[in-house]
Structures are given as structure tokens and as C-alpha cells.
Design a protein around this motif. Structure first.
Motif, PDB file in Angstrom:
ATOM      1  N   VAL A   1     -35.347 -21.602 -20.731  1.00  0.00           N
ATOM      2  CA  VAL A   1     -34.506 -22.804 -20.723  1.00  0.00           C
ATOM      3  C   VAL A   1     -33.620 -22.854 -19.488  1.00  0.00           C
ATOM      4  O   VAL A   1     -33.184 -23.930 -19.085  1.00  0.00           O
ATOM      5  N   ARG A   2     -33.361 -21.704 -18.854  1.00  0.00           N
ATOM      6  CA  ARG A   2     -32.550 -21.722 -17.634  1.00  0.00           C
ATOM      7  C   ARG A   2     -33.246 -22.462 -16.512  1.00  0.00           C
ATOM      8  O   ARG A   2     -32.597 -22.932 -15.565  1.00  0.00           O
TER       9      ARG A   2
ATOM     10  N   ARG B   1     -34.330 -17.707 -23.458  1.00  0.00           N
ATOM     11  CA  ARG B   1     -33.166 -17.942 -22.615  1.00  0.00           C
ATOM     12  C   ARG B   1     -33.580 -18.051 -21.149  1.00  0.00           C
ATOM     13  O   ARG B   1     -33.064 -18.884 -20.406  1.00  0.00           O
TER      14      ARG B   1
ATOM     15  N   GLN C   1     -31.359 -27.656 -21.961  1.00  0.00           N
ATOM     16  CA  GLN C   1     -31.430 -26.291 -22.476  1.00  0.00           C
ATOM     17  C   GLN C   1     -31.088 -26.254 -23.969  1.00  0.00           C
ATOM     18  O   GLN C   1     -31.783 -25.611 -24.765  1.00  0.00           O
ATOM     19  N   THR C   2     -30.001 -26.968 -24.312  1.00  0.00           N
ATOM     20  CA  THR C   2     -29.565 -26.962 -25.704  1.00  0.00           C
ATOM     21  C   THR C   2     -30.598 -27.588 -26.618  1.00  0.00           C
ATOM     22  O   THR C   2     -30.907 -27.053 -27.699  1.00  0.00           O
TER      23      THR C   2
ATOM     24  N   TRP D   1     -33.724 -25.239 -27.002  1.00  0.00           N
ATOM     25  CA  TRP D   1     -33.434 -24.069 -27.824  1.00  0.00           C
ATOM     26  C   TRP D   1     -33.281 -24.462 -29.288  1.00  0.00           C
ATOM     27  O   TRP D   1     -33.763 -23.776 -30.193  1.00  0.00           O
TER      28      TRP D   1
ATOM     29  N   SER E   1     -27.515 -30.679 -23.534  1.00  0.00           N
ATOM     30  CA  SER E   1     -28.284 -30.592 -22.299  1.00  0.00           C
ATOM     31  C   SER E   1     -29.747 -30.309 -22.650  1.00  0.00           C
ATOM     32  O   SER E   1     -30.106 -30.072 -23.812  1.00  0.00           O
TER      33      SER E   1
ATOM     34  N   LEU F   1     -34.692 -25.227 -16.855  1.00  0.00           N
ATOM     35  CA  LEU F   1     -34.573 -26.666 -17.076  1.00  0.00           C
ATOM     36  C   LEU F   1     -33.323 -27.216 -16.423  1.00  0.00           C
ATOM     37  O   LEU F   1     -32.324 -26.510 -16.312  1.00  0.00           O
TER      38      LEU F   1
END
Length: 845
Positions: A840-841, A837, A711-712, A715, A709, A843
């Protein structure tokens, strides 16, 4: 009469049946009486199927290309690890096939047939159309057949209908063979069990032409659902391959045009391509799936397709049969009730003497050596006096739904009867008032989903003749007995855990609505409106898709309707898991995203259609597998996030010399060493990670959730860029301290390896702190870290290894730089983790 079949085999009164020659001719022309099964895959075929996966094909193709280019060391490394990956998967697949073969019945049911006028015991697979079958209590019917003679025949057809209650059979003529499940029909069906009586039947259909075969053949028309993870991984590999190929070609052109050395340009392009191609992904996925299959096998769960474990972790709906899945597929006495008194629930304390006597009368009214599940239930609760001797039996008949047994008990003769409550009311000549009370009591038990029987008894006058019919006894009504198919002990907790995990459990059964509602309530299902088969038959596909979004119980459902329910759920966007054990469950097992079959009581057809088989038939194992599926997906995302992060500094260091004019740092052998040794070994740490806190207290992930995703990816990129910045700084500034090119290469390589170790600790948990990650038990981590340290020491300190990789000897003071760089990366990322964290939440994905 059927009694004649039990006499001497040479009796001229016996039917002649087929001749041996006729039977042999039909066996040759129509085939053996067995279901068609998929041809068992050989080891070579399993390996070939594994190699067809694009991920593994890409890995092997890379090794072949390097071999053709003459880079034998790199080629051998790639090919060796490719073979290891193929071997792991192939061994697991072969083991699964062997276990499935072991689950099959060792032989087909034996059959007693009449051929050439004599009774012969033959293998069930040798039965042919036209054979005369001699049936008795306890026999498994080997083929579909029409009854020519019958005496009190009752058959358990639960494997075909899902109903635990035996149905009566009568000889007769019908226009066409009826469907299983009806009473007083003249047909018996392959795979069913004769629980009472005896008879003679003529075989009408065998093998694939039987009722059980008809359902089995329909499976071939259904396509197996491709797991979400498999589809995502295929797309991921294609994206990485296309990107890597484009960048590699650009590097070759850039290097050749700017430096004029096209041979070095090709080598640089190969190194960059290796740094960007996902060589690790297929190995990591294969290891995860193989280890997952091994882990759940410890819980007595067999996987026919390992990827289904991960898919089960995303299930949003679990469709389950009742008989044999939620229940134990056996009858047990649940309630006893005397006339005019309250009912007594068995297990609620010591049984009063009058109710114990009621249970004893029910056992006395049963066959002394019962096959019928209901009669077995009486014997499980109360055993008649072994000194009593059976004098005469009055069996069930179409006109008399009761049976009576007459016993000699010392100097007394006792008649005990049981049967349908209305039949017992007639035999006991109850008054209208007594019948009204009895009707209310029967309704109360029926509303609880119980099968109700009436019990009566009387003592015969000394010397009196026995009557010709049951109506001749002066029976006194003794009470009612309510029987139930008990719920499995593990089911309520399993259902509750499914609910907290956001998984909706739906019961789909062929049983009656009242029984289904009662079992659903006991299991913890919210049994509101029960949709029946006839109601479903009138629904359009659109109406059914809307109805399945809220319904939890479907009753009186036919096999074809089970399939419609699964398809309606899928049309509504649900990820469907279907459990079952009978032949009637097989089409829906195959149509569901994940089919879960029972291995103990389940049929071969159901097991062949399913992706997962519960060897101990424990419904609670479903929850264990769901939990493991979620853990696998969580850990797989950690591993993929780690691998993506690792590729950033590797690719960056491969490109940096081209953009800055510095000497080439890493060649193909260095990239292969990093990607095919360190990365896969480190990824094993994530497979061994325990489950995250609250893994079964969160809803299932969306079915379309991508493995990578936004987020992944963000990160992972941030982690990789942090490592790249630390290592690139060493690469850039080290020559200024007087280090030669080969020393810089060794120092940079060591810093990169320890940066990778830092990424392992960062990615072990999405939420745990560094301290928690270090103390969290993980055996693989305690093996991997010393192994990485040992390998790094070898390549830095052992001259032959340094020569192979082109490293120079380093002074002791420089050996402190890589650990400090790795520690700095670890502390920086851990400090930034909460901030990142939160970022990215925001996104999507």
C-alpha cells in the motif's frame, strides 16, 4: 490641580460633570459601556446546531424511515443511538459555554466619576460619553477618555499594544484620538491600567465605539475556518449515502424481478442499504471529539470547538505573541552593572554587596507601594529598610525622565533617583569619558533586549533645604539596571518539541526588534532577520507571502498587520495556529485555522475569537494539545479503517443470497445490531488507544490529506474480504453438515462477530505486532471484549434473544467454529500485515 480632586466631595472647586438626568439619557440612547457579546446559546439551540450536521441528520432520517415502514424495533435502535450521539455532543457544547461564561470578569471595572459636582463610584457599564473620570494608581480605565488634568500618569496598554512597558500621559488637545502605545498622549483607553499618577479625564467613547470595541467589531467581518476533518467527513457521508442508495435500489429491482416477492425485495434493499450507509461514522466522530475535549480539559485546556483539537494536530505554523504568551507579562531585574565593571546576571550566584546596594537604591527611588511593573521588580529583588520614612517625592515629568525620592534614615537624609540613563547622566554631571562608557554599557544591555534604567543617590547635608527640582541634588551615579519581561519556564522545551514535530514557531509582537530578538533567542527560535511593522507596511501581499515562509520574528507589529501575516501564511498553504491573550490578537485568532487564547490573562474578545483556550496560560499546553490532536487523528483513522473493513463482510453477506440463490441471511434487525451496538462499542477501543511511537517526531500531515486515502481503503478492503471469505465459507458449507437455516444464520452471525473482534486487534496499531497489541494497555479493550463475548453468549444461548434474531440452537461442537474462524482471520492478517504494508505504500495518498 489634580490634588484638588482628592479633597472633600462637596468642594465647590470641583468640576460639575454630567447631571444624573444627562447620564441616564445617554445610557438609554447610546447603550451600556460594555462590549457586544455573542448571545449565549441555549441547550435547545445547541442541540439544533448539532442536528444540522448532515451525518447526524442522516442517522435520524434513517430511523424515521424505518418507523414509517412499521419496523419499530429497528427504528427504536437507530433513534436511541442517534439521541445518544446528539446528547454527548450537546452536553459537551453546553459545558464549554458555561466554562466560557465563568471565565468572564464577574463585573465590569468600577469607575469613580464626577456627576452633579460630587464624586460617585459606579459600575463601569454605567459610564457614558461626557462623564468625568477620576483616575488613580491601580485603576482599570473603564472607557476611552481625554485627559483634562494629569500628574505623572503612566498607563499599561499591553492588552491593546502587546508592549509591557507603561507609557506616559499628558493633558492636551489633539485633532483626533491617537492610537494606543505612544508616550505623552492626552488619551487613555478602555481596559488599560493606570500604574502611576492620578488625573481627571473626560470620556470620549464607550462600549463598541471605544478602541477595544473597534477591534472587537472587526471580528464579525471574519469567517471562522471550517476544520479539514469536518469537510472530509461531510464529503465521505455524501459518497457513502449515494453509493448505498444506488446499490439498495439495484437490490430491490434484482430481488423483485428474479424472485417475484417485492415486499421481501424492499426488506432486502433496506438491509443492504443499512450495511453500506455510514451510521457509525457520526457517532464515532462525536464520541472522539467529546472525549478529546474531556481529555485536554484535564490539562487545563478548554475547547470551544472540539474539532479544532484535531486540526491543531495538523498545524504547520504556530504564530505566537510575546507579551503574556512567551513571557510572563511582568518585569524582573535581569542585570546589574556598576560604572566601569562587568555586568552581573541576576541568578548567576550570590549578589555582591555593592550590587545589592544598587538594587536597594533602585527600590528606594520607587513608589513605596508600587503599581508600576518595573518598580515591583525592584521590590521583588530588594526591600528598603522599613524604618526609613519618605519625606518628599520628585515625579517623572516630560522634561525630566527621572524620579527622585528623599528618605529620612535615622539622622540622615538620603536621596535616591532612577530614570533614563541619559537623564541620569545629566543629573550626575558625568564627564564625556564617563558618558561614553555609560553609552557602551547601555547598548550592551539593550542588545540583550533589556529595558535599562540608571540609578543615582546622595546623602544630604544636615539642615540643608530640599531643592525645588531634581537637578538641585548632588547625585552620584551608582550604576545601571537591566529589566526584562521573563520568558515562561516551559517555553524553550515547548518550542524545541514543536521543532521536532515539524511545526514552525513565529513570534509576532508589538515590542521593539532588539527585545523581540533577545526573547526569540532565549526561547530557542532562530531569530535571523527581524521584519518590523514599517517594513511590512511597504510589502505587497505577494512579497509578504514569500517573506513569511522564512521569517521567524516580526516586531513593532500593529493588530491589522498580525492579521495580514496570518492571511499570508494561509495563502502559502500553511495550517496556521495563532496564540494570544490581548484584544489586539483577536482578529488574527479568528482568521487562523486554530485560534488559541489565554484564559487567565486573556480578554473576553480574545476568548470569543479563539477555538481553544488555555486556562492556565501555559504555552507548554500548546504542545500537549498538538500531541493529543495527532493522537486523535491517528486513532480516528484506525476507527474509520476498522468500520470500513467491517462493512465489507456485512454488505457481502447481505448481497450473497441474492447472487447465489441462498436464503436471505440477515434482515434489518441483524444489521442494526451489528452496526449500532458492536461497531460503535468496539470503536471506543480506538479512542482509548495511546499515541503511536514518535508521534511528535514526524512532520505534520498534509493539510489536504484525505481521511480515507488509497492506502487506507486498500488495507480496509483486504481486511474485510478476509473476514468475508471466512464467514462466507461457513455460510456456504454449513447446510451440507445438516444444519437448518436458522442454525446457519446463528453460526454465521457468531463467526462474523468474532471476525470483527479480530479486526479490532489488527487495527490497534499500524506497526505493532500481535503480541504488542495484546499487551499494550487499553482499559476500553478490557471492557469491550468481555462485553462482546457476553452479548454473543446471550444471543446464541438465551431462547428469547434467539427468537428475536431468528437463530437456532447449536450443538456445543458447532460453538467452536466461530472462535476458530476469528483466530484464523487474526493470524492470517497479522502474517500478511508487513507484506500488505509494503504494497500500500506504493499507492498515492
Amino acid at each position: 490641580m489634580v490634588w484638588g480632586l482628592m479633597q472633600d466631595a462637596t468642594d465647590d472647586s470641583l468640576p460639575q460633570g454630567l447631571t444624573a438626568a444627562q447620564a441616564q439619557a445617554r445610557l438609554a440612547s447610546e447603550g451600556a459601556n460594555e462590549l457586544p457579546r455573542q448571545q449565549r446559546r441555549s441547550g435547545l439551540r445547541i442541540a439544533f446546531d448539532v442536528l444540522r450536521e448532515p451525518m447526524l441528520a442522516l442517522l435520524l432520517g434513517g430511523g424515521v424511515v424505518y418507523l414509517l415502514l412499521g419496523d419499530r424495533q429497528e427504528a427504536l435502535i437507530l433513534l436511541a443511538f442517534a439521541c445518544l450521539s446528539v446528547g454527548i455532543t450537546a452536553v459537551q457544547e453546553a459545558r464549554t459555554e458555561r466554562v466560557l461564561e465563568a471565565l468572564r470578569d464577574l463585573t465590569s471595572p468600577r469607575a469613580l466619576v464626577i456627576r452633579d459636582g460630587t464624586r460617585q463610584r459606579i459600575a463601569g457599564r454605567e459610564v457614558v460619553r461626557g462623564d468625568l473620570l477620576v483616575l488613580a494608581e491601580g485603576d482599570r480605565v473603564p472607557a476611552d477618555a481625554r485627559l483634562l488634568q494629569a500628574s505623572g500618569v503612566f498607563a499599561d496598554e499591553s492588552l491593546l499594544t502587546g508592549e509591557a512597558i507603561p507609557v506616559s500621559k499628558l493633558p492636551g488637545q489633539v485633532a483626533s484620538p491617537p492610537r494606543p502605545g505612544g508616550n505623552d498622549l492626552p488619551f487613555v483607553f478602555a481596559g488599560t491600567l493606570v500604574v502611576r499618577g492620578s488625573g481627571l479625564a473626560e470620556v470620549t467613547a464607550t462600549g463598541a465605539r471605544s478602541e477595544i470595541g473597534r477591534i472587537g467589531k472587526s471580528l464579525g467581518m471574519l469567517e471562522v475556518e471550517v476544520p479539514h476533518l469536518q469537510r472530509q467527513m461531510r464529503r465521505l457521508v455524501l459518497v457513502f449515502a449515494a453509493t448505498g442508495a444506488a446499490v439498495s435500489l439495484a437490490v430491490v429491482a434484482l430481488h423483485g424481478l428474479t424472485r417475484g416477492d417485492w415486499l421481501q425485495a424492499v426488506l432486502a434493499g433496506i438491509a443492504v442499504g443499512m450495511s453500506m450507509l455510514p451510521e457509525e461514522f457520526p457517532m464515532v466522530l462525536a464520541v472522539f471529539m467529546a472525549m478529546a475535549a474531556w481529555r485536554i480539559s484535564q490539562a487545563r485546556v478548554l475547547t470551544r470547538r472540539a474539532s479544532a483539537i484535531e486540526t491543531l494536530g495538523a498545524a504547520t505554523v504556530l504564530c505566537t505573541d510575546k507579551t503574556g504568551t512567551l513571557t510572563e507579562n511582568r518585569m524582573a531585574i535581569a542585570r546589574l552593572q556598576r560604572p566601569g565593571s562587568a555586568s552581573f546576571a541576576v541568578g548567576d550566584g550570590p549578589m555582591p554587596p555593592d550590587l545589592l546596594n544598587l538594587a536597594l537604591m533602585g527600590a528606594a527611588a520607587s513608589t513605596p507601594q508600587p503599581f508600576d511593573p518595573m518598580e515591583k521588580a525592584f521590590f521583588a529583588l530588594a526591600l528598603p529598610d522599613p524604618a526609613m520614612r519618605l519625606i518628599r517625592s520628585y515625579p517623572l515629568s516630560p522634561g525630566q525622565l527621572s524620579m527622585t525620592q528623599v528618605w529620612q534614615d535615622g539622622d540622615q537624609r538620603i536621596a535616591a533617583a532612577k530614570g533614563a540613563p541619559e537623564a541620569m547622566a545629566d543629573l550626575c554631571a558625568l564627564t564625556p569619558a564617563a558618558r561614553a562608557v555609560l553609552a557602551d554599557q547601555v547598548q550592551g544591555m539593550a542588545d540583550a533586549g533589556l529595558r535599562v534604567l540608571g540609578i543615582a543617590s546622595c546623602t544630604l547635608a544636615p539642615g540643608a533645604d530640599l531643592p525645588e527640582a531634581q537637578a538641585g541634588f548632588a547625585l552620584a551615579f551608582a550604576g545601571l539596571v537591566g529589566l526584562a519581561d521573563p520568558l515562561r519556564a516551559t517555553v524553550p522545551q515547548a518550542v524545541a518539541e514543536c521543532r521536532t514535530a515539524g511545526i514552525r514557531v513565529i513570534m509576532v509582537t508589538g515590542d521593539y526588534p532588539a527585545t523581540a530578538r533577545a526573547i526569540a533567542s532565549a526561547a530557542g527560535l532562530a531569530a535571523g532577520t527581524v521584519i518590523t511593522g514599517p517594513e511590512l507596511e511597504t510589502m505587497s501581499d505577494a512579497d509578504l507571502t514569500k517573506a513569511v515562509k522564512t521569517a521567524t520574528v516580526f516586531a513593532r507589529i500593529m493588530p491589522e498587520q498580525k492579521l495580514r501575516i496570518v492571511q499570508a501564511l494561509k495563502a502559502g498553504g500553511a495550517v496556521v495556529a495563532m496564540t494570544g491573550d490581548g484584544v489586539n490578537d483577536a482578529p488574527s485568532l479568528k482568521a487562523a485555522h486554530i485560534g488559541v487564547a489565554m484564559g487567565g490573562r486573556g480578554t473576553d474578545v480574545a476568548r470569543e475569537a479563539a477555538a481553544i483556550v488555555l486556562l492556565d496560560d501555559d504555552f507548554g499546553s500548546i504542545v500537549t494539545t498538538v500531541r493529543l490532536g495527532r493522537r486523535i487523528y491517528d486513532n480516528l483513522r484506525k476507527a474509520m479503517r476498522f468500520i470500513l473493513a467491517v462493512h465489507v463482510p456485512i454488505a457481502g453477506l447481505a448481497l450473497m443470497p441474492l447472487l447465489t440463490g441462498l436464503p436471505i441471511l440477515f434482515g434489518p434487525v441483524h444489521i442494526a445490531f451489528l452496526e449500532m451496538i458492536i461497531d460503535p462499542v468496539c470503536s471506543l477501543v480506538f479512542e482509548a488507544e495511546g499515541e503511536e511511537a514518535g508521534v511528535m517526531r514526524r512532520p505534520p500531515r498534509p493539510a489536504d490529506q484525505p481521511l480515507f486515502s488509497g492506502q487506507t481503503v486498500l488495507w480496509s478492503l483486504l481486511q474485510g474480504l478476509t473476514v468475508f471469505a471466512a464467514v462466507a465459507a461457513i455460510f456456504w458449507f454449513a447446510p451440507g453438515f445438516g444444519l437448518a437455516a436458522d442454525q446457519v444464520r446463528g453460526l454465521t452471525f457468531a463467526a462474523l462477530v468474532l471476525g470483527i473482534v479480530a479486526l479490532i486487534l489488527v487495527n490497534r496499531s499500524a506497526s505493532a505486532s500481535l503480541v504488542a497489541a495484546l499487551i499494550r494497555p487499553n482499559r476500553a479493550l478490557f471492557v469491550v471484549l468481555p462485553l462482546v463475548a457476553a452479548m454473543l453468549a446471550v444471543v446464541l444461548l438465551w431462547q428469547p434473544a434467539r427468537a428475536l434474531l431468528g437463530f437456532g440452537a447449536l450443538e456445543p461442537r458447532w460453538l467452536l467454529v466461530p472462535p476458530l474462524a476469528g483466530l484464523g482471520v487474526l493470524l492470517l492478517l497479522e502474517a500478511a500485515k508487513p507484506l500488505l504494508r509494503r504494497a500500500v505504500r506504493r499507492l498515492p495518498g
